[in-house]
Scaffold this motif. Sequence first.
Motif, PDB file in Angstrom:
ATOM      1  N   ILE A   1      32.252 -33.137  23.479  1.00 51.99           N
ATOM      2  CA  ILE A   1      33.007 -32.542  22.174  1.00 51.99           C
ATOM      3  C   ILE A   1      33.884 -31.356  23.038  1.00 51.99           C
ATOM      4  O   ILE A   1      34.480 -31.875  23.507  1.00 51.99           O
ATOM      5  CB  ILE A   1      31.808 -31.434  22.087  1.00 51.99           C
TER       6      ILE A   1
ATOM      7  N   VAL B   1      26.958 -36.179  25.498  1.00 55.78           N
ATOM      8  CA  VAL B   1      27.506 -36.263  24.645  1.00 55.78           C
ATOM      9  C   VAL B   1      28.159 -34.590  23.361  1.00 55.78           C
ATOM     10  O   VAL B   1      29.516 -35.141  23.687  1.00 55.78           O
ATOM     11  CB  VAL B   1      26.206 -37.371  23.044  1.00 55.78           C
ATOM     12  N   PRO B   2      27.169 -33.979  23.930  1.00 56.11           N
ATOM     13  CA  PRO B   2      27.306 -32.733  23.753  1.00 56.11           C
ATOM     14  C   PRO B   2      29.064 -32.573  24.476  1.00 56.11           C
ATOM     15  O   PRO B   2      30.137 -31.756  24.238  1.00 56.11           O
ATOM     16  CB  PRO B   2      25.880 -31.632  23.864  1.00 56.11           C
TER      17      PRO B   2
ATOM     18  N   THR C   1      28.846 -36.226  16.514  1.00 54.54           N
ATOM     19  CA  THR C   1      27.724 -35.781  17.200  1.00 54.54           C
ATOM     20  C   THR C   1      26.855 -35.979  16.574  1.00 54.54           C
ATOM     21  O   THR C   1      25.219 -36.996  16.929  1.00 54.54           O
ATOM     22  CB  THR C   1      28.078 -34.977  18.080  1.00 54.54           C
TER      23      THR C   1
ATOM     24  N   GLY D   1      30.299 -41.960  24.564  1.00 56.02           N
ATOM     25  CA  GLY D   1      29.148 -41.100  24.335  1.00 56.02           C
ATOM     26  C   GLY D   1      27.877 -42.734  24.007  1.00 56.02           C
ATOM     27  O   GLY D   1      26.594 -42.481  24.780  1.00 56.02           O
TER      28      GLY D   1
END
Lengths: 378, 369
Positions: B181, B177-178, B242, B38
């Motif tokens: 996921i 960052v998404p 997140t 991240g």
Amino acid sequence: MSATKAQLSHRRLIGMVRKESLQILRDPSSIAIAFILPVVMLLLFGYGVSLDAKDVRIGFVIETPDSVTSDIRAAFAQSDYFVPVTFHTIQKAEQAMRQREIDGIVWMQSDFSHRLHNGSGAPIGVIVNGVDANQARITEGYILGAWQTWLTHYSERRGLPQAFPIALEQRVWFNPAVRSRDFLVPGLVAVIMTLIGALLTALVVAREWERGTMEALLVTPIHIRELLMGKLIPYFILGMGGMLLTVAMAVWQFDVPLRGSFLVLLAASALFMLVALAMGLLISIVAKNQFVAGQVAIIVTFLPAFILSGFIFDINSMPTAIQWLTHLIPARYFVAILQTVFLAGNVWAVILPNAAALALMAFIFLMLVRRKAGKRLE
Amino acid sequence: MLQHILALIIKEFLALLKDKRSRFVLIGPPIIQLVVFGYAATFDLDRVPFAVYDEDNTALSHRLTDRFAGSETFELVSHITHDAEIAPVIDHKHALLVLHIGPRFSDDLAAGESASLQVIVDGRNSNTALLALNYVRTVLLDFSAEWAQEQQRPPPPAILVTRAWYNSNLVSQWFIVPGIIGLLTLVVSLLVTALSVAREREEGTFDQLLVTPLRPVEILIGKSVPGLIIGLLESTFIVLVTLWWFEVPLRGHIDALYLGLLLFLLANIGIGLMISSLAVTQQQGLLGAFLFLVPAVILSGFATPIANMPEAVQYLTLINPMRYFMVIVRGVFLEGAGYELLAAQYWPMAVIAFFSLSSAGWLFRRRMY
């Protein structure tokens, strides 16, 4: 006494290498991993991974078309970067952007030409889709460039004072065309070879432990050092074969210039291959079974090499703590060497420290392998 | 029948979690990687080291230098006094760029002639080079505008007013960052499934499973559910991090995200089980997992846009479930997209999930050697 021992160990080593080589030759999967896999991956990724924003779809909102607005649109259309689409209202353009049909909007309101002639700073509205922040920045840069070019010409033609008193003369060294492929392909070689090195050893050795053939070998008079070297040498040769293939492809298939010497590249590759194989061996020895070895290999090799090596994300832009962490990733040193040797040449100030770090890592990993392998007997 | 499946699910959970190392591998690294990646995976430039070669050496050239040195993006690392010093500074990576102010810079500027400023950039990382040049241009524009105003010169007749939708400061963390996921969800669901059947085949216990009264569909469910549960739990954790740690705004509805997540997990589990049941040995299973995982990540749009790929590669990405999930996760987080806008992403994942799960079930019986 010690002389005979050395002689014997020499013979045992050769025997071990022969046994491993035969094993590799009889099970074609290792050969496929070493030669076919890197070629396929480099082909796929070399073409697939690119950061150059090309053919950015830009919506032009021209509320009142006239000679000036069509002049601006033409200036944008001229550049390779844009594919212009014309809209007459901002609502239509915004809707298209929401549907992801366009990546950006350049908006000239109905009074644009009027304000331009008055010299009162006529605004050109620019909206970019910020979801992909990097592409958005690059697009903004291209739009800025197109606007500057147009405005310079416009001022010249009208005899107006220079729009931009400072002319920027930019030189991008090592990659004048700013082709992202030239920067990404050398890094890809490192990422791919990290995978290959770990795959080659991580599984093979874990399998021997699991099947008990490792114990069978250990009860023979063979030394642990000979055993490990016997395992490493054949895989090292295989891995270097794969490495040479990928380097050849980088140069001939992807036209990445190789400005440094091939020998430096070869030496650095050999060091890196040693690290990658030792890492694979270590995983397989620590994990004890193939299931866990496989899981660990997936987690500790590919993702760190992809994200923390500087292959795509610049290490200098990372927070300091993360920059420190990247020193634990062997691919980091190899990526730095590859990018420099390919694009810049033999810059020893970059090559030597990174090669030294690789050598140190190889040493540490091999020592760990030896210690852990010895312990497993007890 | 339900009892059979339940028993199998419990057995699968035990197989995954009873080994301490295996348990750790499933939970530890994804969480560590989320935080590390991240922060690491960023395209934003920060403290770009630059050197100044100022041949003009006037108040104006110093002011220009201070402009760069004072901005957050750049950091002045050295002053150069000779042409010959430029190459080593760049070659050795002491500085990413050299600002070369010629001897007539301020004279030209005062005379109303075009004053030239040379910028030399290290192109080894072409993306960084491009972004740095963009920043240079922005700083220069501000500087010239300020100077023009002081000299009471007219401003440019047309100006750019730029803004960015969805991510007004263009923070690349909001993009990456998404994406993580999706990345970690894919890794975890493959770790759970890709070796499970292969291991049982190698150990011979899969044959035992096949001769029990369990039907292939039930085995399929039993093998899928642990991956689904572990995947959902871990990705929920990642989504929370997140939101609260990285503070990425969630503008859409969480249910639109979870529908995508569910389909994504099913597709991954299906592919994982398919690889696993095609493999005779765990070695082949692992190889298969890598062969799917690596291209799936690199060609997903996670870091580099799919639109930049050659057409043939773009077609290939159509069978990559992560490609669709990337659009969904970023759409829901940043764009506030709902079901309607994401429909085109949901159904291909559903098709992939259906196809791969049913092939896996079919392969359970057919592949018996």
